[in-house]
Design a protein around this motif. Sequence first.
Motif, PDB file in Angstrom:
ATOM      1  N   THR A 120       2.015   9.724 -18.358  1.00 45.63           N
ATOM      2  CA  THR A 120       2.427   8.323 -18.493  1.00 45.63           C
ATOM      3  C   THR A 120       3.913   8.132 -18.219  1.00 45.63           C
ATOM      4  N   CYS A 121       4.651   9.225 -18.053  1.00 41.62           N
ATOM      5  CA  CYS A 121       6.093   9.148 -17.772  1.00 41.62           C
ATOM      6  C   CYS A 121       6.774   8.209 -18.762  1.00 41.62           C
ATOM      7  N   THR A 122       6.631   8.531 -20.030  1.00 43.75           N
ATOM      8  CA  THR A 122       7.078   7.629 -21.091  1.00 43.75           C
ATOM      9  C   THR A 122       8.579   7.322 -21.032  1.00 43.75           C
ATOM     10  N   LYS A 123       9.379   8.219 -20.497  1.00 40.88           N
ATOM     11  CA  LYS A 123      10.821   7.965 -20.410  1.00 40.88           C
ATOM     12  C   LYS A 123      11.168   6.932 -19.346  1.00 40.88           C
ATOM     13  N   GLN A 124      10.303   6.797 -18.322  1.00 34.57           N
ATOM     14  CA  GLN A 124      10.530   5.813 -17.254  1.00 34.57           C
ATOM     15  C   GLN A 124       9.209   5.554 -16.559  1.00 34.57           C
ATOM     16  N   PRO A 125       8.649   4.361 -16.725  1.00 32.66           N
ATOM     17  CA  PRO A 125       7.291   4.114 -16.227  1.00 32.66           C
ATOM     18  C   PRO A 125       7.180   3.846 -14.736  1.00 32.66           C
ATOM     19  N   SER A 126       8.297   3.613 -14.040  1.00 26.42           N
ATOM     20  CA  SER A 126       8.221   3.341 -12.603  1.00 26.42           C
ATOM     21  C   SER A 126       9.440   3.900 -11.896  1.00 26.42           C
ATOM     22  N   LEU A 127       9.219   4.401 -10.672  1.00 30.16           N
ATOM     23  CA  LEU A 127      10.330   4.907  -9.869  1.00 30.16           C
ATOM     24  C   LEU A 127      11.107   3.759  -9.230  1.00 30.16           C
ATOM     25  N   GLY A 128      10.429   2.659  -8.947  1.00 30.62           N
ATOM     26  CA  GLY A 128      11.116   1.503  -8.373  1.00 30.62           C
ATOM     27  C   GLY A 128      11.377   1.603  -6.884  1.00 30.62           C
ATOM     28  N   CYS A 129      10.474   2.277  -6.142  1.00 27.14           N
ATOM     29  CA  CYS A 129      10.624   2.307  -4.689  1.00 27.14           C
ATOM     30  C   CYS A 129      10.539   0.898  -4.116  1.00 27.14           C
ATOM     31  N   VAL A 130      11.270   0.662  -3.049  1.00 27.95           N
ATOM     32  CA  VAL A 130      11.250  -0.621  -2.353  1.00 27.95           C
ATOM     33  C   VAL A 130      11.035  -0.373  -0.858  1.00 27.95           C
ATOM     34  N   TYR A 131      10.641  -1.437  -0.161  1.00 26.11           N
ATOM     35  CA  TYR A 131      10.288  -1.367   1.263  1.00 26.11           C
ATOM     36  C   TYR A 131      11.012  -2.516   1.939  1.00 26.11           C
ATOM     37  N   LYS A 132      12.055  -2.207   2.705  1.00 25.68           N
ATOM     38  CA  LYS A 132      12.943  -3.248   3.189  1.00 25.68           C
ATOM     39  C   LYS A 132      13.051  -3.247   4.714  1.00 25.68           C
ATOM     40  N   LEU A 133      13.092  -4.456   5.264  1.00 21.55           N
ATOM     41  CA  LEU A 133      13.253  -4.646   6.698  1.00 21.55           C
ATOM     42  C   LEU A 133      14.679  -4.293   7.107  1.00 21.55           C
ATOM     43  N   SER A 158       0.828  -1.209   0.000  1.00 21.73           N
ATOM     44  CA  SER A 158       0.000   0.000   0.000  1.00 21.73           C
ATOM     45  C   SER A 158       0.862   1.259   0.000  1.00 21.73           C
ATOM     46  N   LEU A 159       1.847   1.301   0.887  1.00 21.00           N
ATOM     47  CA  LEU A 159       2.703   2.490   0.959  1.00 21.00           C
ATOM     48  C   LEU A 159       3.519   2.660  -0.319  1.00 21.00           C
ATOM     49  N   LEU A 160       4.011   1.566  -0.869  1.00 20.52           N
ATOM     50  CA  LEU A 160       4.762   1.653  -2.134  1.00 20.52           C
ATOM     51  C   LEU A 160       3.890   2.186  -3.259  1.00 20.52           C
ATOM     52  N   CYS A 161       2.667   1.700  -3.329  1.00 19.29           N
ATOM     53  CA  CYS A 161       1.763   2.137  -4.398  1.00 19.29           C
ATOM     54  C   CYS A 161       1.435   3.619  -4.271  1.00 19.29           C
ATOM     55  N   LEU A 162       1.281   4.085  -3.037  1.00 15.95           N
ATOM     56  CA  LEU A 162       0.922   5.480  -2.822  1.00 15.95           C
ATOM     57  C   LEU A 162       2.092   6.433  -3.083  1.00 15.95           C
ATOM     58  N   VAL A 163       3.317   5.950  -2.931  1.00 13.41           N
ATOM     59  CA  VAL A 163       4.484   6.815  -3.088  1.00 13.41           C
ATOM     60  C   VAL A 163       5.096   6.723  -4.483  1.00 13.41           C
ATOM     61  N   ASN A 164       5.140   5.521  -5.061  1.00 15.58           N
ATOM     62  CA  ASN A 164       5.893   5.298  -6.296  1.00 15.58           C
ATOM     63  C   ASN A 164       5.468   6.229  -7.430  1.00 15.58           C
ATOM     64  N   TYR A 165       4.210   6.149  -7.830  1.00 15.44           N
ATOM     65  CA  TYR A 165       3.784   6.940  -8.987  1.00 15.44           C
ATOM     66  C   TYR A 165       3.695   8.419  -8.647  1.00 15.44           C
ATOM     67  N   ALA A 166       3.225   8.735  -7.429  1.00 12.85           N
ATOM     68  CA  ALA A 166       3.116  10.141  -7.042  1.00 12.85           C
ATOM     69  C   ALA A 166       4.474  10.833  -7.133  1.00 12.85           C
ATOM     70  N   SER A 167       5.510  10.177  -6.621  1.00  9.28           N
ATOM     71  CA  SER A 167       6.851  10.780  -6.664  1.00  9.28           C
ATOM     72  C   SER A 167       7.391  10.839  -8.091  1.00  9.28           C
ATOM     73  N   LEU A 168       7.113   9.781  -8.870  1.00  9.22           N
ATOM     74  CA  LEU A 168       7.608   9.742 -10.243  1.00  9.22           C
ATOM     75  C   LEU A 168       7.008  10.858 -11.089  1.00  9.22           C
ATOM     76  N   VAL A 169       5.686  10.987 -11.069  1.00 12.39           N
ATOM     77  CA  VAL A 169       5.036  11.975 -11.943  1.00 12.39           C
ATOM     78  C   VAL A 169       5.298  13.391 -11.440  1.00 12.39           C
ATOM     79  N   CYS A 170       5.458  13.544 -10.125  1.00 14.06           N
ATOM     80  CA  CYS A 170       5.824  14.854  -9.576  1.00 14.06           C
ATOM     81  C   CYS A 170       7.214  15.260 -10.044  1.00 14.06           C
ATOM     82  N   SER A 171       8.140  14.290 -10.051  1.00 15.82           N
ATOM     83  CA  SER A 171       9.499  14.550 -10.538  1.00 15.82           C
ATOM     84  C   SER A 171       9.492  14.857 -12.031  1.00 15.82           C
TER      85      SER A 171
END
Length: 554
Positions: free
Chosen positions: A391-404, A144-157
Amino acid sequence: MAALSAQSCGLLERSVRDRFPPLLTDLYQFTMAYAYWRADRHQEPAVFELFFRENPFGGGFSLFAGLQDCLLFLRSFRLTDGDVEFLRSVLPPNTDPAFFDFLRGLDCSAVTLRSVPEGSVVFARVPLMEVEGPLAVVQLLETSLLCLVNYASLVCSNAARFRLAAGHKRKLLEMGLRRAQGPDGGLTASRYTHIGGFDLTSNVQAGFLFGIPVAGTIAHSYVTSFSSLEEVWPQTLVTANGDPDPVDVISLTKGWLRRVCELLEAEPGKIREGELAAFLSYAIAYPHNFLPVIDSYSVECSGLLNFCAVALTLCELGYKPVGVRLDSGDLCSQSIEVRRVFTLCSEQFSVSAFNSLIIVGTNNISEESMTELNKKANEIDVVGVGTHLVTCTKQPSLGCVYKLVEVRGRPRMKISEEPKKTTVAGRKAVYRLLDADGHPFLDLLCLKVEPPPEVGCTFTCYPLGGDNLPVSVTPSQVTCLRKEVFIGGQVTEPLCSAAETRAKVQSSLQTLHPRHKKLQEPDAYMVALSEKLHNLVTELQKGSSNDSNFLLAN
């Protein structure tokens, strides 16, 4: 700029709850939660970090966005009876029924979130969020947190890069809803492109929810739906000063059109009557907001002439036309010709309003074409961007990860055959170091228990992603990047409006040195480990080989 009102906050929380219920996650989050619960480990204190590994679009920075939705999601996180019954139907049949009772009582009251402020400039490998709480709960939050941050940060950037390419004088209109990846993608894009630097959106719902200024007039379909002046109704318009006697705008516009044709030595036979009818019809409906698209047929032979005739009619009646939109062809050369004609009309007909008409350019604009636009002579005031932005055609995903990074107070680390996927263990503090000019030059990751670096004192650190050699640095300023934003089930910081976060973005970008903001081949920004954290990582990596010998132990 004020913080969000209670009404706006309520709207946003309902939006998050409707768009992002607890079941919008990956199934393995629940299977892991069950295994933790089954082993009686579900209440163990654990810490996860959220970060990304590479700056997007080949650039030197990213923007952090999506935090507000994360906070509202955490505050409302609770499984309904219907949610639990569905999970009972999809989890393996040997799942202990008592686990479902456990799920019914889950919330985030024991979760603590520490985060970089939304709208901040951020860099690869820096932990943006630290999520602390019971192991089963903080595991369930991952997707959930990854989904909420990944695209928002990517398209904002992405929006910030478009803004850098356009410069600060030109206005930018986001108009990508119809090209976005679904309704939620479109709404998210409108919100975060505004935060990233766009001025306007065509998305009405985004205006309603987030207070973003909305804009839009007519499409080519409206223009081509008309074929004759007989379709214009009503055919009269009262003056702007309130004179009750209506004026025959058809006759008035025809007169202006003849004069414009004479001025420009244009051929009347090439003018499209249907286009003129469309312009007139819209001008009668919205005389204060007249901004048509003028390339449905031919800009030079028809669209521009028809616009000038209708605009001059509006000016004579006391109204102020807004401008035109160009949507095909060479926008730069067309805009120069359009501006030349506006100036001629202003001088010939003594109509000063023509000096302030705006020209909007829209035609599959990309970051590269935006950059080229700035290199060429043109008269475009507003640029509308859709597909390549949302659509961020140059890069479709930021690739955030969530690690212990910690369980039961012990550091945990993923050691991978791919070095970039190896994580940095332990709870951390994150500091941003600034030089004497106020520019950030290094983000430092330290162990939580370490004292912060001191201003003016030289110390040694180890840059990530390099040759593992230490460097010595001396900061002129030191700021702590993360703060506690959620604890005990409550949001502890005021929720900001889109306009406030947008201002934070611009302020944060202004502090960044130009060499890190270059759209092509920017200088790499340094992210480093403190000496103590570096030593811990090195010890854990060495110790991992000993773990593999447990089968040989007595």
